[in-house]
Design an enzyme around this catalytic site. Structure first.
Site, PDB file in Angstrom:
ATOM      1  N   GLN A  63       9.962   0.341   9.104  1.00 14.33           N
ATOM      2  CA  GLN A  63      10.730  -0.201  10.235  1.00 14.33           C
ATOM      3  C   GLN A  63      11.630  -1.368   9.819  1.00 14.33           C
ATOM      4  O   GLN A  63      12.683  -1.604  10.397  1.00 14.33           O
ATOM      5  CB  GLN A  63       9.779  -0.646  11.347  1.00 14.33           C
TER       6      GLN A  63
ATOM      7  N   TYR B  50      -7.852 -22.083  -0.719  1.00  9.67           N
ATOM      8  CA  TYR B  50      -7.412 -21.620  -2.037  1.00  9.67           C
ATOM      9  C   TYR B  50      -6.048 -22.213  -2.342  1.00  9.67           C
ATOM     10  O   TYR B  50      -5.318 -22.646  -1.429  1.00  9.67           O
ATOM     11  CB  TYR B  50      -7.407 -20.080  -2.122  1.00  9.67           C
TER      12      TYR B  50
ATOM     13  N   ASP C  85     -28.364  12.579   0.380  1.00  5.87           N
ATOM     14  CA  ASP C  85     -29.614  13.330   0.268  1.00  5.87           C
ATOM     15  C   ASP C  85     -30.199  13.483   1.666  1.00  5.87           C
ATOM     16  O   ASP C  85     -30.083  12.581   2.500  1.00  5.87           O
ATOM     17  CB  ASP C  85     -30.602  12.679  -0.707  1.00  5.87           C
TER      18      ASP C  85
ATOM     19  N   SER D 163       5.099  -9.061   2.435  1.00  4.05           N
ATOM     20  CA  SER D 163       6.352  -9.784   2.211  1.00  4.05           C
ATOM     21  C   SER D 163       6.121 -11.265   1.966  1.00  4.05           C
ATOM     22  O   SER D 163       6.973 -11.940   1.411  1.00  4.05           O
ATOM     23  CB  SER D 163       7.282  -9.632   3.410  1.00  4.05           C
ATOM     24  N   HIS D 164       4.988 -11.776   2.430  1.00  6.31           N
ATOM     25  CA  HIS D 164       4.777 -13.217   2.226  1.00  6.31           C
ATOM     26  C   HIS D 164       3.415 -13.528   1.627  1.00  6.31           C
ATOM     27  O   HIS D 164       2.985 -14.683   1.609  1.00  6.31           O
ATOM     28  CB  HIS D 164       4.969 -13.976   3.547  1.00  6.31           C
TER      29      HIS D 164
ATOM     30  N   HIS E 149      -3.670 -16.167   9.613  1.00  2.00           N
ATOM     31  CA  HIS E 149      -4.324 -16.943   8.543  1.00  2.00           C
ATOM     32  C   HIS E 149      -3.278 -17.916   8.030  1.00  2.00           C
ATOM     33  O   HIS E 149      -2.126 -17.538   7.777  1.00  2.00           O
ATOM     34  CB  HIS E 149      -4.816 -15.947   7.485  1.00  2.00           C
TER      35      HIS E 149
ATOM     36  N   VAL F 104       0.838  -1.206   0.000  1.00  4.54           N
ATOM     37  CA  VAL F 104       0.000   0.000   0.000  1.00  4.54           C
ATOM     38  C   VAL F 104       0.873   1.257   0.000  1.00  4.54           C
ATOM     39  O   VAL F 104       0.652   2.179  -0.793  1.00  4.54           O
ATOM     40  CB  VAL F 104      -0.974  -0.016   1.201  1.00  4.54           C
TER      41      VAL F 104
ATOM     42  N   VAL G  95      -6.032  -3.365   3.660  1.00  9.30           N
ATOM     43  CA  VAL G  95      -6.113  -3.435   2.193  1.00  9.30           C
ATOM     44  C   VAL G  95      -5.421  -4.713   1.724  1.00  9.30           C
ATOM     45  O   VAL G  95      -4.281  -4.969   2.109  1.00  9.30           O
ATOM     46  CB  VAL G  95      -5.396  -2.209   1.566  1.00  9.30           C
ATOM     47  N   TRP G  96      -6.098  -5.486   0.923  1.00  8.44           N
ATOM     48  CA  TRP G  96      -5.480  -6.692   0.361  1.00  8.44           C
ATOM     49  C   TRP G  96      -4.569  -6.281  -0.795  1.00  8.44           C
ATOM     50  O   TRP G  96      -4.765  -5.217  -1.394  1.00  8.44           O
ATOM     51  CB  TRP G  96      -6.559  -7.640  -0.159  1.00  8.44           C
TER      52      TRP G  96
ATOM     53  N   TYR H 273     -36.342  18.680   0.709  1.00  8.16           N
ATOM     54  CA  TYR H 273     -35.484  17.562   0.309  1.00  8.16           C
ATOM     55  C   TYR H 273     -34.311  18.193  -0.417  1.00  8.16           C
ATOM     56  O   TYR H 273     -34.494  19.013  -1.324  1.00  8.16           O
ATOM     57  CB  TYR H 273     -36.248  16.615  -0.612  1.00  8.16           C
TER      58      TYR H 273
ATOM     59  N   VAL I 262       8.828   4.250  13.211  1.00  9.63           N
ATOM     60  CA  VAL I 262       8.117   5.450  13.673  1.00  9.63           C
ATOM     61  C   VAL I 262       7.744   5.266  15.135  1.00  9.63           C
ATOM     62  O   VAL I 262       7.122   4.270  15.525  1.00  9.63           O
ATOM     63  CB  VAL I 262       6.860   5.693  12.810  1.00  9.63           C
TER      64      VAL I 262
HETATM   65  C1  LIG Z   1      -0.844 -15.705   4.741  1.00 10.33           C
HETATM   66  C2  LIG Z   1      -1.413 -14.559   3.999  1.00 10.33           C
HETATM   67  C3  LIG Z   1      -1.911 -14.756   2.730  1.00 10.33           C
HETATM   68  C4  LIG Z   1      -2.462 -13.692   2.022  1.00 10.33           C
HETATM   69  N1  LIG Z   1      -2.884 -13.906   0.749  1.00 10.33           N
HETATM   70  C5  LIG Z   1      -3.331 -12.874   0.022  1.00 10.33           C
HETATM   71  C6  LIG Z   1      -3.697 -13.052  -1.334  1.00 10.33           C
HETATM   72  O1  LIG Z   1      -3.584 -14.147  -1.868  1.00 10.33           O
HETATM   73  N2  LIG Z   1      -4.201 -11.991  -2.008  1.00 10.33           N
HETATM   74  C7  LIG Z   1      -4.325 -10.777  -1.434  1.00 10.33           C
HETATM   75  O2  LIG Z   1      -4.783  -9.858  -2.085  1.00 10.33           O
HETATM   76  N3  LIG Z   1      -3.960 -10.557  -0.165  1.00 10.33           N
HETATM   77  C8  LIG Z   1      -3.472 -11.574   0.577  1.00 10.33           C
HETATM   78  N4  LIG Z   1      -3.097 -11.379   1.872  1.00 10.33           N
HETATM   79  C9  LIG Z   1      -3.306 -10.048   2.489  1.00 10.33           C
HETATM   80  C10 LIG Z   1      -2.203  -9.100   2.106  1.00 10.33           C
HETATM   81  O3  LIG Z   1      -0.975  -9.697   2.277  1.00 10.33           O
HETATM   82  C11 LIG Z   1      -2.256  -7.842   2.939  1.00 10.33           C
HETATM   83  O4  LIG Z   1      -3.569  -7.383   3.061  1.00 10.33           O
HETATM   84  C12 LIG Z   1      -1.395  -6.742   2.321  1.00 10.33           C
HETATM   85  O5  LIG Z   1      -0.119  -7.236   2.044  1.00 10.33           O
HETATM   86  C13 LIG Z   1      -1.298  -5.562   3.254  1.00 10.33           C
HETATM   87  O6  LIG Z   1      -0.421  -4.622   2.699  1.00 10.33           O
HETATM   88  P1  LIG Z   1       0.031  -3.340   3.547  1.00 10.33           P
HETATM   89  O7  LIG Z   1       0.965  -2.580   2.723  1.00 10.33           O
HETATM   90  O8  LIG Z   1      -1.185  -2.667   4.053  1.00 10.33           O
HETATM   91  O9  LIG Z   1       0.702  -3.956   4.842  1.00 10.33           O
HETATM   92  P2  LIG Z   1       2.180  -4.500   5.067  1.00 10.33           P
HETATM   93  O10 LIG Z   1       2.694  -5.244   3.911  1.00 10.33           O
HETATM   94  O11 LIG Z   1       2.154  -5.231   6.365  1.00 10.33           O
HETATM   95  O12 LIG Z   1       3.009  -3.182   5.194  1.00 10.33           O
HETATM   96  C14 LIG Z   1       2.928  -2.348   6.327  1.00 10.33           C
HETATM   97  C15 LIG Z   1       4.314  -1.894   6.615  1.00 10.33           C
HETATM   98  O13 LIG Z   1       4.301  -0.942   7.660  1.00 10.33           O
HETATM   99  C16 LIG Z   1       5.494  -1.106   8.380  1.00 10.33           C
HETATM  100  N5  LIG Z   1       5.362  -0.490   9.698  1.00 10.33           N
HETATM  101  C17 LIG Z   1       4.478  -0.827  10.668  1.00 10.33           C
HETATM  102  N6  LIG Z   1       4.659  -0.075  11.768  1.00 10.33           N
HETATM  103  C18 LIG Z   1       5.697   0.750  11.487  1.00 10.33           C
HETATM  104  C19 LIG Z   1       6.364   1.749  12.224  1.00 10.33           C
HETATM  105  N7  LIG Z   1       6.040   2.053  13.494  1.00 10.33           N
HETATM  106  N8  LIG Z   1       7.386   2.407  11.637  1.00 10.33           N
HETATM  107  C20 LIG Z   1       7.741   2.137  10.351  1.00 10.33           C
HETATM  108  N9  LIG Z   1       7.158   1.171   9.617  1.00 10.33           N
HETATM  109  C21 LIG Z   1       6.137   0.499  10.174  1.00 10.33           C
HETATM  110  C22 LIG Z   1       5.651  -2.598   8.449  1.00 10.33           C
HETATM  111  O14 LIG Z   1       6.960  -3.011   8.748  1.00 10.33           O
HETATM  112  C23 LIG Z   1       5.193  -3.032   7.079  1.00 10.33           C
HETATM  113  O15 LIG Z   1       6.247  -3.179   6.185  1.00 10.33           O
HETATM  114  C24 LIG Z   1      -2.532 -12.415   2.613  1.00 10.33           C
HETATM  115  C25 LIG Z   1      -2.039 -12.213   3.887  1.00 10.33           C
HETATM  116  C26 LIG Z   1      -1.466 -13.261   4.573  1.00 10.33           C
HETATM  117  C27 LIG Z   1      -0.942 -13.017   5.938  1.00 10.33           C
END
Ligand SMILES: Cc1cc2nc3c(=O)[nH]c(=O)nc-3n(C[C@H](O)[C@H](O)[C@H](O)COP(=O)(O)OP(=O)(O)OC[C@H]3O[C@@H](n4cnc5c(N)ncnc54)[C@H](O)[C@@H]3O)c2cc1C
Length: 818
Positions: free
Chosen positions: A38, A261, A546, A49-50, A227, A17, A358-359, A533, A176
């Site tokens: 971070q 899935y 509205d 990341s995964h 999950h 995101v 957000v996915w 209205y 942060v």
């Molecule tokens: C097992 C698994 C399978 C999934 N499969 C799917 C899939 O098939 N399709 C799909 O659409 N989605 C999937 N998702 C969901 C998807 O991975 C997440 O919704 C999405 O990656 C979230 O993105 P993000 O950027 O919001 O969060 P993140 O990728 O978690 O990024 C947030 C970042 O903020 C950083 N951060 C947090 N706090 C601080 C701080 N204090 N200071 C500085 N940095 C900070 C973190 O280190 C992190 O890097 C899956 C999730 C999981 C766990």
């Protein structure tokens, strides 16, 4: 304070995101962007990341589908050093039960409505895509050829590089610790390696969102949940088919009847499961980047939780018997109470934005919408379902979030009926009439936390003589023929409707009139006692809401609004000099709608005030006393009948209800619910904001241009409407009458004109007075002339219908104006 032309933006989080947002912002000229993360770049340790990256675009929410579609289009065009960010392998959703098979047909309709290409396949055709599927296990599938696999980490880095080339800076290993404020807005982001001055801060911190929110005192209502995702050992049948660059060739696969899935990882299979118990994670237990064994968002795999899913996977894909689970994790991701993302700028802390829950699927779409919102003041896609201000106070409570978000996890792959309510925590909000509603056998559904009667079992005997066409199974759920009797009672006698859940505000003080004139489209400068209205528009002329506005006194207005987003919009624009007071009076008050030809016979004997047509005309309001209860009576009617909305303080509400109920017995009064209400409003063509029209529509095409007075002086959206006024609308919201009365649809179905898909249904109901099935639909203008023949696609069937002139009932308004 206004921020500089190119504001200093600090984005917290370099997950999918944060990276997408940096790209979208810099593309729009906001190039002073710093992304602080971070963890290391770009495998930060967050969810992205995964994430295995499956992107299925079709969703009941048009907004989410559009977000996903943009993600696919964007990622298809991205690469990282020649390596693709998206693999368009397609998607295949299987049905193992007849309920799912029906649902896939409905989903095919949804996909068609939202412009997503899809086809329904029989088991043999499914097996052509996935030869190892045990065909005996399935009834068919839905194939979406343009869905596929996002390579989230590559997409992060590729978008970050684009942003960097435009001036953005990405800093890993910057945690942060705090967000500072000055002059009533954010001023800097503090990390352990120094502070970064900021005009705008965006929390894109994923599951850590609530922690970042706490730094500025903002509630971020999401629940981190584990999950399970596992990878098998090598699968012989995949040998030689894929390589590290093209990891998969078969469609991503969903077996939702088992909450599973699948995707290919070169020669192994990845299996994700939502079948296990909800595993909420306490944020305080999430380890830091240094302390985590692998990644902070990856918890140890719990084999026992996965075992039933593994058995289900073996049943569907018998070839897996030669493999075992080689590795797995309980990965943490964010869930919200309604399954939708959290977007927007805090009202309390200007300059603090969130983009969370957000996915990967929706990431680029969310980032684009947020960037438009930040830079241009509005998103071109309607985002009301995602706005972080959508929640009622009670829905921000930690227990509520825990309960509902856990439920959202359990239901993530369930076949959900559009009316299906959550089961807990209930009852949460009740009107003063609730005890009587229970006595009358109300069937309650829930909205905004409120218990809302949909019909009353006590009216069953009224329904006995009414013959109705046999409707389909899906349309029969959360419905009762009793609704017909309640509609009939409203049209022929008189009925009481609980309107308490309709949110209401009081706007007062010396600046109230000027404020409302600026905010709304209709003339507010009318004599006290007038009701109007009117619409709230955004700057581009899109319909934000509205409202019904009653001027009760020179400086006192009563507003019937659609929800918390209206409160937020009004408060953001309210003068800060003390000249206007905006007060949410919903919790302390109640409202009963008394409607029907006998409404006056019921109310007049209970009051000394004049409720005659002359004494209280249509769209007029007055203070009155009914059976000793002080009320504000408004002569308005969403059901198209004579009557009033009677507002009273909540503590005397029950007395008001009882007085009306007792006096109404000899007139055949009925308590009536939302099911009848929805049918009656559609017969009259009254729009429901959020369903029939949103910010994506202007008042003229939505059929509410009558509420616009361009000559009243300036108001938000006026210039945009002036620019529009010489262009005929390209599309319109129009009513359809289905040929066959037994064809009752639910909303969101595609509408075909000739061989092409032309639009989609918004609201639908059976019109008990007309004895016709009604569906409102958006269609291109050339297809909106009354008499145009169309087909509504419903569970794969093409239902013939005709565009009708509106209103469908009582165009002379004789029923209301008597
Ligand atoms: C097992 C698994 C399978 C999934 N499969 C799917 C899939 O098939 N399709 C799909 O659409 N989605 C999937 N998702 C969901 C998807 O991975 C997440 O919704 C999405 O990656 C979230 O993105 P993000 O950027 O919001 O969060 P993140 O990728 O978690 O990024 C947030 C970042 O903020 C950083 N951060 C947090 N706090 C601080 C701080 N204090 N200071 C500085 N940095 C900070 C973190 O280190 C992190 O890097 C899956 C999730 C999981 C766990």
């Amino acid at each position: 304070m206004t921020h500089p032309r190119v504001p200093r933006v600090v984005i917290i989080g370099a997950g999918i995101v944060g990276c997408s947002l940096a790209d979208e912002l810099t593309e729009r000229g906001w190039t002073n962007v710093t992304v602080v993360e971070q963890g290391p770049l770009f495998a930060t340790g967050g969810s992205s990341s995964h994430a295995p990256g499956l992107v299925f675009r079709t969703n009941a929410s048009r907004t989410l589908t559009e977000f996903a579609d943009y993600t696919v289009r964007k990622f298809r065009g991205l690469d990282l050093d020649g390596k693709p960010c998206f693999q368009p392998v397609g998607g295949l959703e299987l049905a193992a039960t007849s309920a799912r098979w029906d649902d896939l047909q409905r989903k095919h309709g949804l996909a068609t409505s939202w412009g997503i290409c899809s086809e329904l396949l029989d088991p043999k055709a499914c097996a052509e895509w996935w030869p190892t599927i045990d065909r005996d296990q399935i009834l068919g599938g839905l194939h979406t050829p343009e869905d596929g696999l996002a390579k989230a980490l590559r997409a992060c880095e590729a978008q970050a590089r684009r942003a960097t080339a435009r001036g953005a800076v990405f800093l890993g290993h910057h945690t942060v610790l705090d967000i500072e404020q000055r002059g009533g807005r954010v001023s800097s982001v503090v990390t352990e390696r120094g502070a970064f001055p900021a005009d705008v801060v965006v929390s894109a911190a994923g599951l850590w969102g609530p922690k970042i929110g706490r730094m500025v005192g903002v509630e971020v209502p999401l629940l981190p949940m584990a999950h399970q995702y596992a990878k098998t050992t090598q699968l012989a049948e995949l040998a030689g088919h894929n390589d590290e660059l093209n990891e998969a060739h078969r469609p991503i696969l969903r077996h939702q009847d088992a909450d599973l899935y699948f995707r290919e990882h070169v020669d192994r299979l990845g299996i994700g499961s939502y079948a296990h118990r909800p595993m909420p994670v306490d944020l305080d237990d999430v380890l830091g980047v240094e302390d985590a064994q692998v990644m902070p968002s990856m918890l140890e795999f719990t084999d026992a939780d996965f075992e039933p899913s593994w058995q289900e996977a073996l049943a569907l894909l018998p070839a897996l018997r030669d493999t075992k689970v080689e590795e797995g994790c309980n990965g943490i991701m964010s869930f919200t109470t309604d399954g939708m993302p959290l977007m927007g700028e805090s009202r309390q802390v200007p300059g603090f934005w969130v983009a969370e829950a957000v996915w990967v699927t929706h990431s680029a779409g969310v980032a684009r919408a947020l960037a438009e919102w930040m830079v241009d003041g509005r998103s071109t896609t309607d985002v009301h379902e995602c706005d972080v201000h959508r929640f009622e106070q009670v829905q921000l409570d930690a227990d509520y979030v825990h309960d509902r978000a856990s439920r959202a996890f359990v239901e993530v792959y369930d076949v959900l009926h559009p009316l299906q309510p959550a089961e807990t925590p209930r009852p949460l909000r009740t009107s003063p009439f609730y005890p009587r509603q229970q006595e009358l056998g109300a069937f309650f559904l829930e909205a905004g936390g409120w218990e809302r009667p949909h019909w009353y079992e006590s009216n069953a005997r009224l329904a006995e003589g009414i013959s109705l066409p046999q409707r389909g199974e899906w349309a029969s759920r959360y419905w009762s023929p009793i609704a017909a009797a309640e509609a009939k009672a409203t049209r022929e006698r008189v009925a009481l409707y609980d309107m308490t859940p309709l949110k209401r505000l009081e706007i007062s003080d010396r600046g109230a009139l000027a404020f409302l004139q600026r905010m709304t489209t209709n003339q507010m400068n009318r004599t006290p006692g007038a009701v109007s209205y009117t619409l709230l528009l955004d700057e581009a002329g899109g319909v934000r809401s509205d409202l019904t506005v009653a001027r009760l006194d020179t400086d006192l207005f009563h507003l019937g609004i659609n929800g918390n987003l209206d409160v937020d919009w009004l408060l953001r624009h309210a003068p800060t000099d003390g000249s206007v007071a905006v007060r949410d009076i919903t919790p302390g008050t109640c409202c009963v709608g008394v409607w029907g030809p006998s409404a006056r016979d019921l109310v007049q004997p209970l009051t000394r005030d004049d409720f005659s047509h002359k004494g209280l005309g249509f769209f007029k309001a007055r203070k009155a006393s009914i059976a000793g209860v002080p009320v504000t009576a408004m002569r308005v009617s969403y059901v198209g009948e004579l009557g009033w909305e009677l507002y009273a303080d909540a503590d005397v509400g029950l007395r008001l209800w009882d007085a009306l109920w007792d006096a109404g017995q000899e007139l055949g009064v009925a308590a009536a619910g939302r099911s009848a209400f929805n049918s009656l409003r559609l017969e009259k063509g009254y729009r429901a904001w959020g369903t029939d029209m949103t910010t994506e529509h202007n008042p003229y095409e939505a059929g509410v241009g009558f509420a616009v007075r361009l000559d009243k002086g300036d108001f938000i959206g006026r210039s945009a409407l002036i620019a529009l006024s010489d262009q005929p609308p390209k599309r319109r919201l129009v009513p359809l009458l289905l040929d066959h009365p037994e064809h009752v649809v639910m909303g969101k179905e595609p509408v075909h004109v000739g061989d092409s898909t032309a639009g989609y249904v918004t609201s639908a109901a059976y019109g008990y007075t007309l004895d016709r099935s009604i569906a409102y639909a958006w269609l291109p203008s050339p297809a909106t002339s009354p008499g145009t023949r169309v087909h509504v696609e419903y569970f794969g069937e093409m239902l013939p219908a005709t565009v009708a002139a509106e209103p469908l009932l009582d165009p002379e308004m004789t029923r209301i104006r008597r």
